[in-house]
Scaffold this motif. Sequence first.
Motif, PDB file in Angstrom:
ATOM      1  N   ILE A   1       0.682  -1.117  -0.130  1.00 35.11           N
ATOM      2  CA  ILE A   1       0.025  -0.014   0.160  1.00 35.11           C
ATOM      3  C   ILE A   1       0.841   1.206  -0.161  1.00 35.11           C
ATOM      4  O   ILE A   1       1.813   1.145   0.763  1.00 35.11           O
ATOM      5  N   GLU A   2       0.479   2.406  -0.865  1.00 37.88           N
ATOM      6  CA  GLU A   2       1.397   3.447  -0.860  1.00 37.88           C
ATOM      7  C   GLU A   2       0.321   4.545  -1.050  1.00 37.88           C
ATOM      8  O   GLU A   2      -0.940   4.391  -1.163  1.00 37.88           O
ATOM      9  N   LEU A   3       0.927   5.887  -0.853  1.00 39.74           N
ATOM     10  CA  LEU A   3      -0.084   7.253  -0.935  1.00 39.74           C
ATOM     11  C   LEU A   3       0.317   7.390  -2.473  1.00 39.74           C
ATOM     12  O   LEU A   3       1.305   7.483  -3.083  1.00 39.74           O
ATOM     13  N   ILE A   4      -0.684   7.712  -2.930  1.00 41.28           N
ATOM     14  CA  ILE A   4      -0.923   7.938  -4.596  1.00 41.28           C
ATOM     15  C   ILE A   4       0.276   9.128  -4.947  1.00 41.28           C
ATOM     16  O   ILE A   4       1.168   8.856  -5.900  1.00 41.28           O
ATOM     17  N   ASP A   5      -0.017  10.391  -4.325  1.00 37.67           N
ATOM     18  CA  ASP A   5       0.735  11.547  -4.653  1.00 37.67           C
ATOM     19  C   ASP A   5       2.179  11.393  -4.117  1.00 37.67           C
ATOM     20  O   ASP A   5       2.972  11.806  -4.907  1.00 37.67           O
ATOM     21  N   LYS A   6       2.310  10.563  -3.165  1.00 41.70           N
ATOM     22  CA  LYS A   6       3.725  10.143  -2.742  1.00 41.70           C
ATOM     23  C   LYS A   6       4.502   9.555  -3.878  1.00 41.70           C
ATOM     24  O   LYS A   6       5.811   9.686  -4.240  1.00 41.70           O
TER      25      LYS A   6
END
Length: 202
Positions: A65-70
Amino acid sequence: MALVNQHVPKIRPGDMVRFNRGLYYHWGVCIAENQMVHVAPENGTKEINSLNSLSSQGNKAVVRIELIDKWAHEGDYRTDNYLDHRVQPKDVEDICSFALQQVDHFYWVYDPVSSNCEKFAIWCRYRIDKWGRQGELVRNIAVGTMAVVGAAAIGVIGAACMGFKAIDVVCNGANGKDRKRKRIANGLTIANEEHDEVNANS
């Protein structure tokens, strides 16, 4: 922080997210606002910088799982559900729960053509086994290159065969003429010997 272009629809849970890396695209599946699940290197680095590590680890990647903008790394990103007109996507809840089930429990044997991040996103949204546009593009380029190389090789072999054939014709032609001259010479010799024998008997 990267911003999606204003004319691009908002990315919603269940959408495939496409990140523009210039020479290629990276893909993930949105599971919540500004969150996605995707195939990434175990060390967490940007995928373009991780090709050597993937290779050294036997092309292993992990679902995370990741932050999209990051993860956009200040680049352009947007939703791209390009298969919706051909394949019925699963329900949003199904897509998100399925993607989350793979997190940290599924090791992906990464391959840029047949087992890449786009294929994973397609798998989550549609539950089908498909390479995707990027994999097909790489495959077509490879096949086209092989076809050109093969045609060139055939051309070289054909030219070589023509050359050997020409040499063979010249050599055999010359040998044939020599044999013909020998037959004529032998015929004249036999004729002269018969003529001398007739004269002697007379």
